[in-house]
Enzyme design. Structure first.
Site, PDB file in Angstrom:
ATOM      1  CB  SER A  11      -0.911   0.022   1.223  1.00 12.07           C
ATOM      2  OG  SER A  11      -1.574   1.264   1.308  1.00 12.07           O
ATOM      3  CG  HIS A  36      -3.843  -1.369  -2.198  1.00 17.10           C
ATOM      4  ND1 HIS A  36      -4.911  -1.982  -2.807  1.00 17.10           N
ATOM      5  CD2 HIS A  36      -4.361  -0.731  -1.110  1.00 17.10           C
ATOM      6  CE1 HIS A  36      -6.012  -1.755  -2.117  1.00 17.10           C
ATOM      7  NE2 HIS A  36      -5.708  -0.979  -1.090  1.00 17.10           N
ATOM      8  CG  ASP A  38      -5.226   2.147   0.807  1.00 15.94           C
ATOM      9  OD1 ASP A  38      -6.163   1.363   0.566  1.00 15.94           O
ATOM     10  OD2 ASP A  38      -4.136   1.779   1.285  1.00 15.94           O
ATOM     11  CG  MET A  40      -8.722   6.649   2.575  1.00 12.56           C
ATOM     12  SD  MET A  40      -8.005   6.424   4.225  1.00 12.56           S
ATOM     13  CE  MET A  40      -7.035   4.941   3.966  1.00 12.56           C
ATOM     14  CG  MET A  71     -11.586   2.842   1.239  1.00  9.95           C
ATOM     15  SD  MET A  71     -10.306   2.583   2.482  1.00  9.95           S
ATOM     16  CE  MET A  71      -8.843   2.871   1.470  1.00  9.95           C
ATOM     17  CG  MET A 140     -12.090  -3.046   3.832  1.00  7.74           C
ATOM     18  SD  MET A 140     -10.429  -2.604   3.232  1.00  7.74           S
ATOM     19  CE  MET A 140      -9.697  -1.871   4.716  1.00  7.74           C
ATOM     20  N   GLY A 145      -9.647   3.424   7.002  1.00  3.48           N
ATOM     21  CA  GLY A 145      -9.414   4.821   7.326  1.00  3.48           C
ATOM     22  C   GLY A 145      -7.985   5.107   7.725  1.00  3.48           C
ATOM     23  CG  PHE A 146      -6.681   6.084  10.546  1.00  6.48           C
ATOM     24  CD1 PHE A 146      -6.033   7.305  10.373  1.00  6.48           C
ATOM     25  CD2 PHE A 146      -8.002   6.081  10.935  1.00  6.48           C
ATOM     26  CE1 PHE A 146      -6.716   8.487  10.595  1.00  6.48           C
ATOM     27  CE2 PHE A 146      -8.691   7.257  11.158  1.00  6.48           C
ATOM     28  CZ  PHE A 146      -8.042   8.475  10.994  1.00  6.48           C
ATOM     29  N   GLY A 147      -3.848   3.267   8.414  1.00  6.38           N
ATOM     30  CA  GLY A 147      -2.931   2.141   8.374  1.00  6.38           C
ATOM     31  C   GLY A 147      -2.475   1.777   9.776  1.00  6.38           C
ATOM     32  N   GLY A 179      -5.671  -5.000   5.625  1.00  4.77           N
ATOM     33  CA  GLY A 179      -5.790  -4.505   6.985  1.00  4.77           C
ATOM     34  C   GLY A 179      -5.123  -5.396   8.014  1.00  4.77           C
ATOM     35  N   GLY A 200       0.819  -2.540   3.899  1.00  8.42           N
ATOM     36  CA  GLY A 200       1.482  -1.238   3.905  1.00  8.42           C
ATOM     37  C   GLY A 200       2.582  -1.202   4.936  1.00  8.42           C
ATOM     38  CB  THR A 201       2.388  -1.014   8.638  1.00  9.30           C
ATOM     39  OG1 THR A 201       1.528   0.125   8.644  1.00  9.30           O
ATOM     40  CG2 THR A 201       3.361  -0.914   9.806  1.00  9.30           C
TER      41      THR A 201
END
Length: 220
Positions: A11, A36, A38, A40, A71, A140, A145-147, A179, A200-201
């Site tokens: 991500s 990816h 994202d 938002m 999103m 999901m 909304g947040f990583g 997620g 992502g993280t």
């Protein structure tokens, strides 16, 4: 021991935005399959990220598949813009589309693969009317909304349920999961039926992204 090999989709939200080109090159070098994105809007989810211009910039930096996750409310207004920006996949949320079948057909009419995402509280059974029309479903496994959030354990059963549904209705469907994906739970998510892991993280913030990619893909 290696388990099921999966596609890896880092991500970009967790990448270094001061040097997107280097982040994209790192993903390619690590053997990622998709990039990816994202998107938002601060309305459908409690965060704001970026629009088509960033997707266009990423497209110019990589040969990876551009996987765009909208999103946002009323995605139909922006789907064409994201297609023109270079998206290879466009995924919308079931919860944001009152005329979901029409939205899916619109995405496909632009020559882009169509995906639908559902939030953790949305049952997979609601996908049944459109499942045969889809290229991908994005489950999901955190509230979007947040990583950096923790994986919701109940997502494993949802992945397995969707896997059973696609075997009957659309065997070519790709199941992606987004997620809280980590090196520790990637194998379990894949074994439940996931084909692509959005990370992502776990990738961009790893001490060794190359080693993390191998574990996330199930190569070791």
């Amino acid at each position: 021991m290696p388990g099921k090999t999966t596609l890896l989709a880092p991500s970009i939200l967790s990448a270094d935005f001061t040097n997107l080109k280097a982040s994209a090159e790192l993903a390619e070098k690590a053997g990622a399959n998709w990039m990816h994105c994202d998107v938002m809007d601060g309305v459908f989810v409690p965060n704001i990220t970026f629009g088509p211009f960033i997707v266009k910039a990423i497209k110019q930096c990589t040969n990876l598949v551009i996987d765009t996750h909208l999103m946002i409310v009323d995605p139909d207004k922006y789907i064409e813009d994201f297609a023109k920006a270079g998206s290879d996949h466009i995924t919308v949320h079931l919860e944001a589309c009152p005329h979901l079948h029409r939205t899916i057909q619109f995405i496909k009419s632009l020559g882009v693969k169509a995906g639908v995402s559902i939030n953790p509280a949305t049952p997979v059974s609601l996908l049944e009317p459109v499942l045969a029309d889809l290229d991908m479903v994005l489950l999901m496994s955190v509230n979007p909304g947040f990583g950096g959030q923790k994986f919701i354990p109940g997502s494993i059963a949802k992945i397995a349920n969707l896997d059973a549904m696609r075997m009957e209705m659309n065997p070519d469907l790709v199941i992606a999961v987004d997620g809280g994906i980590t090196e520790e739970n990637a194998a379990q998510v894949a074994e439940a039926g996931a084909d692509s892991l959005i990370a992502g993280t776990a990738f961009f913030r790893a001490d060794d992204p190359m080693a993390a990619a191998r574990k996330l893909k199930g190569l070791e």
